[in-house]
Scaffold this motif. Structure first.
Motif, PDB file in Angstrom:
ATOM      1  N   ARG A  85     -20.283 -43.313  39.390  1.00 46.80           N
ATOM      2  CA  ARG A  85     -20.381 -43.603  40.415  1.00 46.80           C
ATOM      3  C   ARG A  85     -21.334 -44.436  40.559  1.00 46.80           C
ATOM      4  NH1 ARG A  85     -19.742 -38.844  43.767  1.00 46.80           N
ATOM      5  NH2 ARG A  85     -21.709 -38.890  44.726  1.00 46.80           N
ATOM      6  N   ASP A  86     -20.927 -45.552  41.284  1.00 46.01           N
ATOM      7  CA  ASP A  86     -22.804 -46.442  41.460  1.00 46.01           C
ATOM      8  C   ASP A  86     -23.165 -45.895  42.563  1.00 46.01           C
ATOM      9  OD1 ASP A  86     -21.285 -48.328  39.505  1.00 46.01           O
ATOM     10  OD2 ASP A  86     -19.791 -49.369  41.871  1.00 46.01           O
ATOM     11  N   PRO A  87     -24.915 -46.251  41.863  1.00 43.78           N
ATOM     12  CA  PRO A  87     -24.690 -47.283  41.210  1.00 43.78           C
ATOM     13  C   PRO A  87     -26.213 -46.823  39.699  1.00 43.78           C
ATOM     14  CG  PRO A  87     -26.931 -46.954  42.596  1.00 43.78           C
ATOM     15  CD  PRO A  87     -25.415 -45.996  42.684  1.00 43.78           C
ATOM     16  N   ALA A  88     -25.662 -47.951  38.762  1.00 46.67           N
ATOM     17  CA  ALA A  88     -26.538 -47.451  37.457  1.00 46.67           C
ATOM     18  C   ALA A  88     -27.919 -47.925  37.989  1.00 46.67           C
ATOM     19  CB  ALA A  88     -25.488 -48.131  36.604  1.00 46.67           C
ATOM     20  N   VAL A  89     -28.906 -47.024  37.688  1.00 46.81           N
ATOM     21  CA  VAL A  89     -30.029 -47.514  37.407  1.00 46.81           C
ATOM     22  C   VAL A  89     -31.101 -47.278  36.629  1.00 46.81           C
ATOM     23  CG1 VAL A  89     -30.298 -46.565  39.760  1.00 46.81           C
ATOM     24  CG2 VAL A  89     -31.337 -45.139  38.506  1.00 46.81           C
ATOM     25  N   THR A  90     -32.458 -48.291  36.771  1.00 49.94           N
ATOM     26  CA  THR A  90     -33.440 -47.809  35.399  1.00 49.94           C
ATOM     27  C   THR A  90     -34.702 -47.554  36.185  1.00 49.94           C
ATOM     28  OG1 THR A  90     -33.898 -48.556  33.502  1.00 49.94           O
ATOM     29  CG2 THR A  90     -33.690 -50.619  35.298  1.00 49.94           C
ATOM     30  N   THR A 103     -29.407 -44.392  33.885  1.00 50.79           N
ATOM     31  CA  THR A 103     -28.927 -43.002  34.297  1.00 50.79           C
ATOM     32  C   THR A 103     -27.946 -43.600  35.536  1.00 50.79           C
ATOM     33  OG1 THR A 103     -30.937 -42.213  33.896  1.00 50.79           O
ATOM     34  CG2 THR A 103     -30.173 -41.147  35.058  1.00 50.79           C
ATOM     35  N   GLN A 104     -27.247 -43.044  35.331  1.00 51.59           N
ATOM     36  CA  GLN A 104     -25.260 -42.995  36.363  1.00 51.59           C
ATOM     37  C   GLN A 104     -25.167 -42.226  36.934  1.00 51.59           C
ATOM     38  OE1 GLN A 104     -22.681 -46.211  34.873  1.00 51.59           O
ATOM     39  NE2 GLN A 104     -22.018 -46.283  36.935  1.00 51.59           N
ATOM     40  N   SER A 105     -24.599 -41.303  37.516  1.00 51.24           N
ATOM     41  CA  SER A 105     -24.328 -40.551  38.394  1.00 51.24           C
ATOM     42  C   SER A 105     -22.486 -40.223  37.441  1.00 51.24           C
ATOM     43  CB  SER A 105     -23.866 -40.224  39.457  1.00 51.24           C
ATOM     44  OG  SER A 105     -25.393 -39.570  40.618  1.00 51.24           O
ATOM     45  N   ILE A 106     -21.480 -39.870  37.087  1.00 48.43           N
ATOM     46  CA  ILE A 106     -20.498 -39.236  36.804  1.00 48.43           C
ATOM     47  C   ILE A 106     -19.754 -38.344  36.574  1.00 48.43           C
ATOM     48  CG2 ILE A 106     -18.893 -40.013  34.095  1.00 48.43           C
ATOM     49  CD1 ILE A 106     -21.063 -41.677  34.530  1.00 48.43           C
ATOM     50  N   ASP A 107     -18.733 -38.319  37.563  1.00 47.48           N
ATOM     51  CA  ASP A 107     -17.618 -37.100  37.725  1.00 47.48           C
ATOM     52  C   ASP A 107     -16.941 -36.673  36.661  1.00 47.48           C
ATOM     53  OD1 ASP A 107     -18.967 -36.897  40.180  1.00 47.48           O
ATOM     54  OD2 ASP A 107     -17.431 -37.121  40.979  1.00 47.48           O
ATOM     55  N   TRP A 108     -16.761 -35.611  36.186  1.00 44.39           N
ATOM     56  CA  TRP A 108     -16.215 -35.280  35.759  1.00 44.39           C
ATOM     57  C   TRP A 108     -14.515 -34.323  36.057  1.00 44.39           C
ATOM     58  CZ3 TRP A 108     -13.695 -30.551  32.645  1.00 44.39           C
ATOM     59  CH2 TRP A 108     -12.645 -30.640  31.306  1.00 44.39           C
ATOM     60  N   ILE A 109     -13.630 -34.965  35.866  1.00 44.31           N
ATOM     61  CA  ILE A 109     -12.584 -34.449  36.766  1.00 44.31           C
ATOM     62  C   ILE A 109     -11.549 -33.385  35.822  1.00 44.31           C
ATOM     63  CG2 ILE A 109     -10.741 -34.556  38.647  1.00 44.31           C
ATOM     64  CD1 ILE A 109     -12.549 -36.999  39.521  1.00 44.31           C
ATOM     65  N   LEU A 179     -21.883 -35.225  36.990  1.00 40.51           N
ATOM     66  CA  LEU A 179     -23.235 -35.089  35.985  1.00 40.51           C
ATOM     67  C   LEU A 179     -24.471 -36.434  36.141  1.00 40.51           C
ATOM     68  CD1 LEU A 179     -20.618 -34.836  32.641  1.00 40.51           C
ATOM     69  CD2 LEU A 179     -22.154 -32.771  34.185  1.00 40.51           C
ATOM     70  N   GLU A 180     -25.008 -35.995  35.605  1.00 43.39           N
ATOM     71  CA  GLU A 180     -26.038 -37.425  35.259  1.00 43.39           C
ATOM     72  C   GLU A 180     -26.110 -37.267  33.976  1.00 43.39           C
ATOM     73  OE1 GLU A 180     -30.117 -38.098  37.770  1.00 43.39           O
ATOM     74  OE2 GLU A 180     -30.860 -37.288  35.471  1.00 43.39           O
ATOM     75  N   MET A 181     -25.791 -38.738  33.618  1.00 46.14           N
ATOM     76  CA  MET A 181     -25.963 -39.293  32.182  1.00 46.14           C
ATOM     77  C   MET A 181     -26.893 -40.785  31.927  1.00 46.14           C
ATOM     78  SD  MET A 181     -22.666 -38.129  30.309  1.00 46.14           S
ATOM     79  CE  MET A 181     -22.870 -39.784  29.101  1.00 46.14           C
ATOM     80  N   HIS A 182     -27.388 -40.934  30.724  1.00 41.20           N
ATOM     81  CA  HIS A 182     -28.189 -41.308  30.365  1.00 41.20           C
ATOM     82  C   HIS A 182     -28.180 -41.948  29.270  1.00 41.20           C
ATOM     83  CE1 HIS A 182     -31.333 -39.683  33.197  1.00 41.20           C
ATOM     84  NE2 HIS A 182     -30.900 -38.328  32.668  1.00 41.20           N
ATOM     85  N   THR A 183     -28.342 -43.771  29.205  1.00 47.41           N
ATOM     86  CA  THR A 183     -28.022 -44.474  28.457  1.00 47.41           C
ATOM     87  C   THR A 183     -29.274 -45.014  28.072  1.00 47.41           C
ATOM     88  OG1 THR A 183     -25.542 -45.006  29.158  1.00 47.41           O
ATOM     89  CG2 THR A 183     -26.242 -46.391  27.596  1.00 47.41           C
TER      90      THR A 183
END
Length: 188
Positions: A85-90, A103-109, A179-183
């Motif tokens: 899910r947009d946006p990815a932020v720093t 950091t970006q929100s990601i949905d697991w469906i 989810l909140e994912m960190h790269t």
């Protein structure tokens, strides 16, 4: 070519950044959740015209140059996929050469057929499946932000009228976990 009746979930040959993080989780879900028949990686929201209408489908990598939709499939016991899910932020205030954490929100469906997962159970045990997934994500240090369980919310943003109505009712069940994912560094 991927068969709809026996889908597989290929992995990307050299994932980087967010794709690498998603693929790591994809493989761990496949390994640790024995009831999850197909664990897909990252999906994107695809639009196309059908009978003069625009429809929206979740599409995942199937093989070189091929993508397939992963709306509910009555041939599959249980499947799951990730949707960024947009946006990815720093949160960097000052640039560091060669480094850019995002950091970006990601949905697991997830969607599955409870009778095929365990035909000895007469009850709806989808809360137990949700618990299994939540335990796995939290044990991996992935922040869970929200959980949705109604079919309308699970497939929000996609055209579900393309799916036969019985596949969206009992004994089928699913959930969407935000989810909140960190790269750590998308530049390497």
């Amino acid at each position: 070519m991927v068969s709809y009746a026996t889908p597989t979930a290929p992995t990307l040959p050299n994932p980087v950044g967010l794709d690498a993080e998603i693929q790591r989780l994809q493989l761990l879900l496949a390994q640790r959740l024995t009831w999850l028949q197909v664990s897909y990686g990252k999906a994107f929201r695809h639009s196309e015209k059908r009978d003069g209408k625009t429809v929206y489908l979740p599409k995942v990598y199937a093989s070189t140059g091929e993508y397939r939709d992963v709306l509910p499939n009555d041939n599959v016991q249980a499947q799951g996929f990730f949707l960024p899910r947009d946006p990815a932020v720093t949160d960097l205030r000052e640039p560091t050469p060669g480094t850019l954490p995002l950091t970006q929100s990601i949905d697991w469906i997830f969607w599955g057929n409870l009778q095929r997962i365990d035909d000895t159970r007469p009850d709806r045990f989808d809360p137990e499946l949700l618990r299994d997934v939540l335990r796995l994500f939290t044990s991996l240090g992935v922040l869970v932000q929200r959980v949705y369980t109604s079919p309308d919310e699970v497939f929000r943003g996609f055209t579900t009228d393309l799916v036969a109505a019985p596949v969206l009712q009992h004994p089928y069940a699913g959930f969407r976990i935000q989810l909140e994912m960190h790269t750590a560094n998308v530049l390497c």
